[in-house]
Design an enzyme around this catalytic site. Sequence first.
Site, PDB file in Angstrom:
ATOM      1  N   HIS A 239       5.603  -3.129   7.793  1.00 35.59           N
ATOM      2  CA  HIS A 239       4.235  -2.629   7.627  1.00 35.59           C
ATOM      3  C   HIS A 239       3.530  -3.557   6.657  1.00 35.59           C
ATOM      4  CE1 HIS A 239       0.890  -0.028   6.610  1.00 35.59           C
ATOM      5  NE2 HIS A 239       1.270   0.849   7.519  1.00 35.59           N
ATOM      6  N   ARG A 259      -7.377   0.930   5.513  1.00 33.95           N
ATOM      7  CA  ARG A 259      -8.179  -0.043   6.272  1.00 33.95           C
ATOM      8  C   ARG A 259      -9.017   0.652   7.337  1.00 33.95           C
ATOM      9  NH1 ARG A 259      -3.761  -3.210   8.453  1.00 33.95           N
ATOM     10  NH2 ARG A 259      -2.409  -1.737   7.373  1.00 33.95           N
TER      11      ARG A 259
END
Lengths: 603, 256
Positions: A239, A259
């Site tokens: 990740h 994000r």
Amino acid sequence: MTDELNEIHSHDVVIIGAGGAGLRAAIEARSLGASVAVVCKSLFGKAHTVMAEGGMAAAMGNVWKEDNWRVHFRDTMRGGKMLNNYRMAELHAKEAPDRVYELEEWGALFDRTKDGLILQRDFGGHKYARLAHVGDRTGLELIRTLQQKATSMDIDVYMECKIVKLLKDSSGAVVGALGFWRNSGEFVLFKGKSFILASGGIGKSWKFTSNSWESTGDGHALAATAGADLIDMEFVQFHPTGMVWPLSVRGLLVTEGVRGDGGVLRNSLDKRFMFNYIPEMFAAETADTEEEGDRWYEDKSNNRRPPELLPRDEVARSINSEVKAGRGSPHGGVFLDIASRRSPEYIKRRLPSMYHQFKALADVDITATAMEVGPTCHYVMGGVRVDADTAASTVDGLFAAGEVAGGMHGSNRLGGNSLSDLVVFGKRAGEYAAKRALGMTKDVEVDQAEVRLAVEEALAPFNRSQGDNPFKVQQEIQDTMQNLVGIIRNQQELEQAHSEIEKLKERVKQAGASTTSRRFNSAWHTALDLVSMITVSEAVAKAALLRKESRGGHTREDFPKADPEFGKINHVVRIINGEMSVKPEPLPQMTPDLAEIFKDDVK
Amino acid sequence: MADLNVKLWRGDENGGELVDYTIEAQEGEVVLDVVHRIQASQAPDLAVRWNCKAGKCGSCSAEINGKPSLMCMTRTSVFEPGETITITPMKTFPIIRDLVTDVSFNFKMLKKVPALKPKAREADGTYRMFQEDIERGQEFRKCIECFLCQNVCHVIRDHEENKTNYAGPRLFIRYADLEMHPLDTNDRLSLLQDKMGLGMCNITKCCTEVCPEHIHITDNAIIPLKERVVGDRYDPLVWLGKKIFRKSKTKVTVTE
Ligand SMILES: Cc1cc2nc3c(=O)[nH]c(=O)nc-3n(C[C@H](O)[C@H](O)[C@H](O)COP(=O)(O)OP(=O)(O)OC[C@H]3O[C@@H](n4cnc5c(N)ncnc54)[C@H](O)[C@@H]3O)c2cc1C
Ligand code: SF4
Ligand code: SF4
Ligand code: FES
């Protein structure tokens, strides 16, 4: 049977794992009338699923009515670089919405749209805002809802019990699972007509990981040892955004929701570097200026998505390159900045647990300063090879669902596609396992000699009280995998990993239980976890060496491009007579109507 | 960095004692890290539960210098230099070994909660719920089941005998979650009062003080439940008023 075994339970369906996949399977099997056992290593409700943050993907079209299963299917396949089992991806995209609605009916309180429907959020690789969520604690909501439903259904839960061996009958079908109670150290045998592995991931074999102590790949190892095929084991997802500082929390996840909700990545020169890393495959759908990327949050019809929301493999690799080029943050990551882009109220409302996590563990106020983040081992795409429709493995009587199953995500999983995977295929596994069990007329027989042998194996660490400290061996496995089979790989390091793993196998055999007490003895537990950890480590390293290309979660420095020939095969891992082999097998071919969806795509 | 002095309770149901460990301090650590480092280097058989190491799973509850806390969310920097860190298991639950206790009481009580019984869907097949209607429920559903609130509640902490007829704050949260759930049609108020001991809570708020999720257990769950019980029993008019925004509910009792 043996003096050691005083407890036996018989059920139609025995489920190993109480995360999202195991619980959904249990609910389904029970509702069809099967008697169901759920066995798990931790307390009930603490499985890894509880940690999931961002959300679960389902094309419900509540926020963007343009969304539908075809778009979700396309995103999933492209995110997996077309290596996915197409039928799994198809079923997943079609059935996820119903699985979400059903959770709502069982009590889940998802965040709402203005019209009172389930709100959906943006995540990397998904064309539309598609993730049903509860702030950034979606996994807790999912597991609690399923747990509460299961609790009301007369399902037997055996918690803090570790399964160490699957036992087969003379026809080769799985009929038993031997485990021990962590609390007492006593053994227990589960007899059953169908078994479902729902044991989660393997992340604990890496040094920096978002995974908990449970993710030692037990299910992968149990299945392989019982003769089942594993596929795609070279594909491990790093990740892009794990915490990097303080050291003690290095690897802890920072949700992609940051994000999705407007956060951007910057290097030490304050540049949004992701604009330099847009791959051709996604160029047509990705913004090439900051202005366009920023406009996209409000107006998705006329703008393309910012490159920070590319699939995870792309973002993780880019961060890695920036750090390598000397443009990293003080502690070896990059900056994830939402503070300068959204108001403190918005951040606290949308990302409460991230706010809390940074405040409490790193003294960082994410509404005021940027976070430091870097890649962390997060998810394994590879797993038990299953039939897409029934979740049956290649061994009779053994099914698999959730992270332990392979195929659905190809070479790279999109964020949010795991939680939906758990419920879609958990349900299917429960259904077909129950049908198999209920259709059987005879009771199962477990071979006593095999039980005795399995008990002896499990007790071996007590015969080595002067043996190695299992925590040390664990650390050595983690260092080996982190350094040699990490995010960027090459031939030489992988070969070195192989020889290290051979040595570590011997070390695992020397790990001791430290004292003679069987009661919640962590040294003993860890010594047994090592057996699974080294088995999955070997599988990953072997498959990684053979895949001479870069694709999704597997990046080879020495073969930096995707190779169309490798795009046609899966690697199948099999243990025969104690020897692990890896063989390529052709990918299942998509039906023409589905292939049509990709006809205009850049490869 | 300097050394940390740590006392860990070691033992089982037959008794035990505080054992001293000395280990080098490291920057930015939490108590759970220290316990893990002691485990890895000096006491491999040490029993301790954990999963997420991020305050999300509620596994690592213990009493740190007497204060019920999550070990993974307690920074070592909160202690004075030289201060000894004493870690003991939760007192309310029977000891299994070292820091691990038998928390099955809570799961038994959870099993007794009558499940959600949802109303029918809207004509278009959806459920419409608005953010303001679910905000309170979402607060309750943040509970990570660390059972620290159960641990401090004096009704069971000091009175083992009450465990048969008292559900405890975690459970009151769960009942409140269901009571205030926009889709639910069950009525659990009599059950709460008669079998779950809601009346035994005297609102000391100790539970709220230790909740790592900062759920307002007393103000938002227990007190409103108590009001509803009172309204239900003695003041039909008040109750009717309150019911207007709620669906009609069917009374349920516990299944044993
Ligand atoms: C921090 C974090 C955040 C995430 N966020 C998201 C997200 O937002 N969206 C998303 O889609 N995905 C997310 N993921 C991924 C997702 O959470 C996991 O892939 C998923 O929860 C795995 O679920 P599972 O049911 O397969 O297994 P798990 O939840 O891992 O459960 C495994 C179960 O198996 C049991 N078990 C294992 N071995 C044995 C054994 N030998 N004997 C008995 N029992 C055993 C364990 O005790 C446990 O109960 C996230 C992952 C992490 C780590
Ligand atoms: S407020 Fe009630 S439930 Fe909470 S600790 Fe006090 S008596 Fe127990
Ligand atoms: S209400 Fe708070 S203290 Fe009680 S179990 Fe839940 S999270 Fe823990
Ligand atoms: S380990 Fe999960 S709350 Fe502490």
